[in-house]
Design a protein around this motif. Structure first.
Motif, PDB file in Angstrom:
ATOM      1  N   GLU A  97     -14.510  16.226 -59.006  1.00 45.12           N
ATOM      2  CA  GLU A  97     -13.859  15.244 -58.143  1.00 45.12           C
ATOM      3  C   GLU A  97     -13.754  15.725 -56.701  1.00 45.12           C
ATOM      4  O   GLU A  97     -13.784  14.912 -55.769  1.00 45.12           O
ATOM      5  CB  GLU A  97     -12.478  14.895 -58.694  1.00 45.12           C
ATOM      6  N   GLU A  98     -13.649  17.021 -56.506  1.00 44.25           N
ATOM      7  CA  GLU A  98     -13.597  17.512 -55.128  1.00 44.25           C
ATOM      8  C   GLU A  98     -14.900  17.179 -54.392  1.00 44.25           C
ATOM      9  O   GLU A  98     -14.878  16.833 -53.205  1.00 44.25           O
ATOM     10  CB  GLU A  98     -13.341  19.020 -55.109  1.00 44.25           C
TER      11      GLU A  98
ATOM     12  N   TYR B 159     -16.345   6.389 -63.597  1.00 49.17           N
ATOM     13  CA  TYR B 159     -17.383   7.310 -63.127  1.00 49.17           C
ATOM     14  C   TYR B 159     -18.715   7.009 -63.805  1.00 49.17           C
ATOM     15  O   TYR B 159     -19.775   7.032 -63.161  1.00 49.17           O
ATOM     16  CB  TYR B 159     -16.969   8.758 -63.378  1.00 49.17           C
TER      17      TYR B 159
ATOM     18  N   GLU C 128     -14.970  13.178 -53.919  1.00 48.84           N
ATOM     19  CA  GLU C 128     -13.986  12.706 -52.933  1.00 48.84           C
ATOM     20  C   GLU C 128     -14.226  13.244 -51.533  1.00 48.84           C
ATOM     21  O   GLU C 128     -13.661  12.737 -50.563  1.00 48.84           O
ATOM     22  CB  GLU C 128     -12.582  13.072 -53.411  1.00 48.84           C
ATOM     23  N   SER C 129     -15.097  14.240 -51.403  1.00 47.08           N
ATOM     24  CA  SER C 129     -15.410  14.762 -50.071  1.00 47.08           C
ATOM     25  C   SER C 129     -16.131  13.732 -49.218  1.00 47.08           C
ATOM     26  O   SER C 129     -16.024  13.748 -47.981  1.00 47.08           O
ATOM     27  CB  SER C 129     -16.281  16.017 -50.181  1.00 47.08           C
TER      28      SER C 129
END
Length: 483
Positions: A239-240, A386, A243-244
């Motif tokens: 997710e990092e 997702y 979401e970046s």
């Protein structure tokens, strides 16, 4: 003559690059490593050299990628004799078809990474003002990736038996006489995590085409955590990246054409293939999939009926666009790695038109979907969301919902999306699936495995090559069972 093992000539390959820049730095694996890196340019040359060698035929340039697909049930061999038949039929022993290049090339690249890390550590301990953190972070990440893929090749998967023997953990410069032994699977994974976690603090968060950045590190970390069954951690890492906002999924209209060029919007880590610099030509990954009628079935592998049936759930799936008719009159010959069915990639030779795509954003979305579904407090709605971002590539399929999403649905989607990218077998092994092979079309001997196998079959992991056992007696008592 003494046999060449992982312990000897660790950086010999630095003298074999086709680009003269790679010859500007004196290689070493045991002398004063401060003579190796003296400037930031030296460090970049060393990392370039490591990346070039990772695209060799024994690693990500061909064999490792094919290993992950040929053994997973999505490929078949129609006729024998192209050199990699043993991958499909599991004809492996200590002496024959042991694919010793995985071991030797993998450890030589690890030793290259160690040389970079050691050299930078010495400079930093001496108080250098050179900006070397990124190069050290890349070397640490690549060392982690290599250990990860080696332990998957030679050790049981983490969720099956973390106490089983893995591979030697090599994090230091070695003398030619060194004879390290195998660590446990758990110990190898701990070193992988240590390297990735140390590296993430050193890497930039902007794109750096052809190199490892912070988010490539996180993508590898998500793979590692999923293989360990640590789904909460895998989801956080995936997710990092998502979401970046640094990377974006290809639209349906652009998906097929994305294979014609390098460094697309989904590319998190791809290894650059420069024309006349490590270009494998007719020995390339792309060539091995050329089983089309038009190309006279030049390569070796084509899609299985099982994969075709999966993709055929939607006749308008955009991913049909990189397949053409094979010699069996099925839409099954894959042209991903030559750019398109017209072989019109980004200016390199026809057979190596595309860089090696090690990690794409699509995989990260699918990792996030599976991790969300399988974490200790499942979030099926998030998993479906997702998954649907990739499932859109089959426009006529009903979207997944919190009540319909399943592990099988995610694995099927991963098969369709990442065909030819070396992932299917590892997904089947880590999730403890039965792999069934479409042997009905196969023109090769099949006495080395059954039609269906699972991870209890001893040949799902490779033997330690006999040359290594002979050169390092300490390994002889550590051969994998069955061999």
């Amino acid at each position: 003559m003494k046999k060449i093992t992982l312990y000897i000539f660790a950086l010999l390959s630095l003298t074999t690059f086709s680009c003269q820049d790679f010859l500007d730095v004196e290689p070493t694996n045991s002398t004063d490593s401060r003579s190796t890196i003296q400037t930031e340019s030296d460090a970049k040359v060393m990392v370039n050299g490591l990346l070039v060698q990772m695209a060799s035929a024994d690693l990500y340039g061909r064999n490792f990628m094919l290993y992950g697909d040929a053994k997973g049930g999505d490929l078949i061999i129609v006729s024998q004799g192209r050199g990699l038949d043993a991958l499909y039929v599991f004809n492996h022993s200590e002496n024959n078809n042991n694919y010793s290049g995985f071991w030797s090339a993998g450890y030589n690249r690890i030793l290259q990474a160690n040389n970079i890390i050691h050299s930078i550590n010495e400079l930093q301990e001496a108080g250098t003002e050179l900006e070397l953190d990124s190069y050290k972070g890349q070397a640490l990440t690549l060392r982690a990736l290599l250990h990860f893929d080696l332990v998957r090749l030679y050790g049981k998967t983490y969720t099956e038996d973390p106490s089983a023997l893995g591979v030697p953990v090599v994090t230091e410069l070695l003398e030619a006489t060194a004879q390290p032994t195998r660590s446990t699977v758990e110990e190898v994974y701990q070193q992988i995590l240590n390297d990735l976690q140390e590296a993430e603090q050193l890497l930039p968060k902007q794109t750096d085409n052809g190199y490892i950045n912070y988010f490539a590190n996180k993508a590898i970390l998500s793979r590692v955590y999923m293989t360990m069954g640590k789904y909460e951690e895998a989801l956080i890492a995936a997710e990092e990246i998502i979401e970046s906002g640094l990377y974006t999924l290809y639209s349906n209209a652009n998906w097929v054409n994305s294979w014609q060029s390098q460094y697309g919007s989904e590319s998190i880590f791809e290894i650059t293939l420069a024309k006349d610099q490590g270009d494998l030509g007719a020995g390339s990954l792309g060539f091995y999939y050329l089983r089309s009628q038009e190309d006279n079935a030049l390569g070796n592998f084509t899609a299985s009926d099982y994969f075709i049936d999966r993709l055929a759930e939607d006749e308008e799936d955009v991913r049909w666009g990189i397949f053409t008719e094979d010699e069996l009159d099925r839409q099954a010959a894959c042209y991903k790695y030559v750019g398109s069915i017209d072989k019109d990639g980004d200016g390199k030779e026809n057979y190596t038109a595309v860089n090696v795509k090690v990690i794409r954003l699509s995989e990260v979305y699918l990792n996030a979907a599976e991790s969300a579904l399988k974490k200790s407090s499942p979030d099926a709605a998030k998993a479906a969301a997702y998954l649907n971002e990739i499932r859109k590539r089959s426009p006529n399929l009903t979207a997944a919902t919190a009540s319909t999403v399943s592990e099988q649905m995610i694995l099927d989607e991963k098969s369709k999306e990442l065909y030819g990218e070396g992932q299917r077998y590892w997904d089947m092994i880590r999730t403890n699936q039965t792999i069934t092979f479409n042997d009905e079309h196969v023109g090769v001997a099949l006495q080395h495995r059954e039609k269906s196998i699972d991870r209890t079959f001893y040949k799902t992991i490779l033997p330690i090559p006999k040359t290594e056992l002979d050169a390092n007696p300490a390994l002889q008592a550590q051969q994998n069972p069955g061999y």
